[in-house]
Design a protein around this motif. Structure first.
Motif, mmCIF file in Angstrom:
data_model
loop_
_atom_site.group_PDB
_atom_site.id
_atom_site.type_symbol
_atom_site.label_atom_id
_atom_site.label_comp_id
_atom_site.label_asym_id
_atom_site.label_seq_id
_atom_site.Cartn_x
_atom_site.Cartn_y
_atom_site.Cartn_z
ATOM 1 N N LEU A 95 0.740 -1.149 0.212
ATOM 2 C CA LEU A 95 0.053 0.064 0.037
ATOM 3 C C LEU A 95 0.745 1.493 -0.048
ATOM 4 O O LEU A 95 0.547 2.306 -0.632
ATOM 5 C CB LEU A 95 -0.866 -0.048 1.319
ATOM 6 N N SER A 96 2.006 1.312 0.732
ATOM 7 C CA SER A 96 2.801 2.140 0.751
ATOM 8 C C SER A 96 3.470 2.691 -0.610
ATOM 9 O O SER A 96 3.496 3.988 -0.908
ATOM 10 C CB SER A 96 3.773 2.052 1.721
ATOM 11 N N PHE A 97 3.997 1.623 -1.350
ATOM 12 C CA PHE A 97 4.504 1.663 -2.527
ATOM 13 C C PHE A 97 3.469 2.128 -3.465
ATOM 14 O O PHE A 97 3.453 3.069 -4.410
ATOM 15 C CB PHE A 97 5.039 0.281 -2.999
ATOM 16 N N GLN A 98 2.257 1.558 -3.524
ATOM 17 C CA GLN A 98 1.183 2.059 -4.366
ATOM 18 C C GLN A 98 0.800 3.639 -4.243
ATOM 19 O O GLN A 98 0.305 4.315 -5.055
ATOM 20 C CB GLN A 98 -0.201 1.303 -4.348
ATOM 21 N N ASP A 138 1.024 2.877 -11.161
ATOM 22 C CA ASP A 138 0.538 1.683 -11.296
ATOM 23 C C ASP A 138 1.129 0.870 -12.596
ATOM 24 O O ASP A 138 1.364 -0.060 -12.808
ATOM 25 C CB ASP A 138 -1.084 1.239 -11.327
ATOM 26 N N LEU A 139 1.165 1.726 -13.660
ATOM 27 C CA LEU A 139 1.436 1.609 -15.011
ATOM 28 C C LEU A 139 2.921 1.374 -15.221
ATOM 29 O O LEU A 139 3.636 0.309 -15.811
ATOM 30 C CB LEU A 139 0.671 2.189 -16.148
ATOM 31 N N THR A 140 3.776 2.433 -14.863
ATOM 32 C CA THR A 140 5.141 2.735 -15.137
ATOM 33 C C THR A 140 5.847 2.220 -13.983
ATOM 34 O O THR A 140 7.341 1.731 -14.198
ATOM 35 C CB THR A 140 5.652 4.085 -15.470
ATOM 36 N N GLY A 141 5.341 2.295 -12.947
ATOM 37 C CA GLY A 141 6.232 1.651 -11.593
ATOM 38 C C GLY A 141 7.213 2.827 -11.180
ATOM 39 O O GLY A 141 7.671 2.729 -10.286
ATOM 40 N N LEU A 142 7.043 3.890 -11.728
ATOM 41 C CA LEU A 142 7.714 5.196 -11.275
ATOM 42 C C LEU A 142 6.984 6.080 -10.384
ATOM 43 O O LEU A 142 5.655 5.828 -10.164
ATOM 44 C CB LEU A 142 7.919 6.044 -12.592
ATOM 45 N N ILE A 143 7.709 6.777 -9.631
ATOM 46 C CA ILE A 143 7.180 7.518 -8.623
ATOM 47 C C ILE A 143 6.148 8.641 -9.153
ATOM 48 O O ILE A 143 6.354 9.005 -10.364
ATOM 49 C CB ILE A 143 7.927 8.453 -7.820
ATOM 50 N N ASN A 144 5.149 8.779 -8.493
ATOM 51 C CA ASN A 144 4.034 9.505 -9.136
ATOM 52 C C ASN A 144 4.049 10.983 -8.711
ATOM 53 O O ASN A 144 5.216 11.296 -8.180
ATOM 54 C CB ASN A 144 2.389 9.245 -8.698
#
Length: 396
Positions: free
Chosen positions: A362-365, A370-376
């Motif tokens: 949850l912390s990662f999300q 969600d698509l790129t895996g990069l920080i938002n």
């Protein structure tokens, strides 16, 4: 032994023999009247009076027997008084028996005289077992017969040309009386000893009965106490069984350790979680199953805090038997004895491996796309803000 008790037993023994002995005396006196009636025709009235007096006195003794057996409590006589009453009556009967020797002088017949000696001797011999309970009664009954019959014999010797048989009968009778006297005396002494022995045995028996009653009461009390203790034990066992089942059925792992921290018990959940059997874990320490990331000093601090504060809680990472790792929430508490000394430790493991994974996910999300895996963008702005703030602090 109390003299009153001896007197009571003597009186009981005397009056137990009264009925038969008095009926016998009455029968013998009537028989003597019948036998001598033809030989004492001029003195038949005197013979009748003698026999009648014997029967009257014997009847009075029978009445006294009835009073002793049935109305002793009403009259209130002591046993000693009852013995005196019977002794006086026996003395009267003895005197009347002795007066029969008057006919010994009146009838100048050797055969009849011999019969008198035999009769009196038989009466005295019969008195030995009957009156041996009271030696005074025996003397009161027999001495008048001895004195009167001997006196009449002496009178006959002094006043007539007595046959030699009279001398033989008189001295033989005296010797015979002395023998009966000795036998009665010995019988009386033996009877008194037996009374004392009976009373002593009765005292011992009473003491034994009292002791048995006390023992029975003690046994009842002990049995009752044992039953109560057994009931408490059963209740305690039921309670312990309930607790044991509750511990075994607990969804959390539970370990019990001694005062040194050595594991003594683990429940099934702990076996399932760690992969180790109870046999393998018992005798080990809690830190024996830590992961390599958990340093020993950390556990030293845990034990130190539990020893001082009585409890500790926190998260630790352990290693399973297969080598995999898992996280648990550890609740460790000390158990104190009656002297407030630590006797055991109880540890509860709550498996938080999955919850930690979920929290990490949850912390990662929350900070990555969600698509790129990069920080938002939110995370990018947060980090940028942190860098700007750091740069400003350095520049200033």
């Amino acid at each position: 032994m109390d003299e009153q008790v001896i007197s009571r037993k003597q009186a009981d023994r005397l009056y137990d023999e009264v009925l038969f002995s008095n009926l016998t005396v009455m029968g013998v006196s009537i028989l003597v009247f019948i036998v001598l009636y033809d030989h004492v025709q001029p003195y038949s009235l005197l013979l009748f009076s003698w026999s009648f007096t014997i029967c009257v006195l014997s009847s009075i003794r029978l009445i006294v027997l009835f009073l002793y057996k049935k109305h002793n409590d009403i009259l209130g006589f002591t046993p000693k008084k009852w013995i005196i009453v019977y002794t006086v009556l026996s003395g009267c009967v003895g005197i009347v028996w002795g007066l029969a020797s008057t006919f010994y002088v009146l009838i100048d017949n050797v055969q009849i005289n011999t019969l008198f000696y035999i009769l009196i001797s038989t009466v005295i011999a019969a008195a030995v077992p009957v009156l041996s309970a009271s030696f005074a009664t025996f003397l009161a009954y027999t001495l008048p017969q001895l004195v009167l019959l001997t006196s009449m014999s002496i009178y006959q010797i002094e006043t007539t040309l007595a046959d030699k048989l009279v001398y033989i009968l008189m001295f033989g009778f005296i010797a015979y009386y002395l023998l009966m006297f000795s036998m009665a005396r010995r019988a009386n002494q033996n009877l008194i000893k037996s009374f004392k022995l009976q009373e002593s045995n009765q005292d011992l028996l009473d003491q034994l009965n009292d002791e048995m009653l006390k023992r029975e009461e003690l046994i009842k009390e002990r049995t009752k106490a044992l039953q109560l203790s057994n009931e408490k034990l059963k209740a305690s066992q039921a309670h312990m069984l309930k607790l044991s089942r509750a511990v075994e059925s607990s969804p959390n792992s539970i370990l019990i350790m001694d005062e040194k921290g050595t594991i003594e018990y683990v429940n099934k959940k702990c076996e399932q979680l760690s992969g180790y059997s109870a046999t393998e874990m018992i005798g080990q320490r809690l830190e024996s199953y830590k992961s390599n990331k958990m340093v020993s000093a950390f556990f030293d601090e845990i034990w130190l805090q539990v020893s001082s504060d009585g409890q500790w809680s926190g998260e630790i990472e352990n290693r399973r038997k297969d080598g995999s790792f898992y996280w648990v929430k550890l609740y460790l508490a000390a158990v104190y004895d009656d002297k407030q000394q630590i006797s055991h430790y109880v540890a509860i493991y709550e498996d938080i491996t999955e919850s930690r994974k979920l929290a990490k996910k949850l912390s990662f999300q929350a900070t990555h796309d969600d698509l790129t895996g990069l920080i938002n963008r939110t995370e990018f702005e947060r980090r940028l803000s942190m860098l700007v703030n750091d740069a400003q602090r350095v520049g200033s």
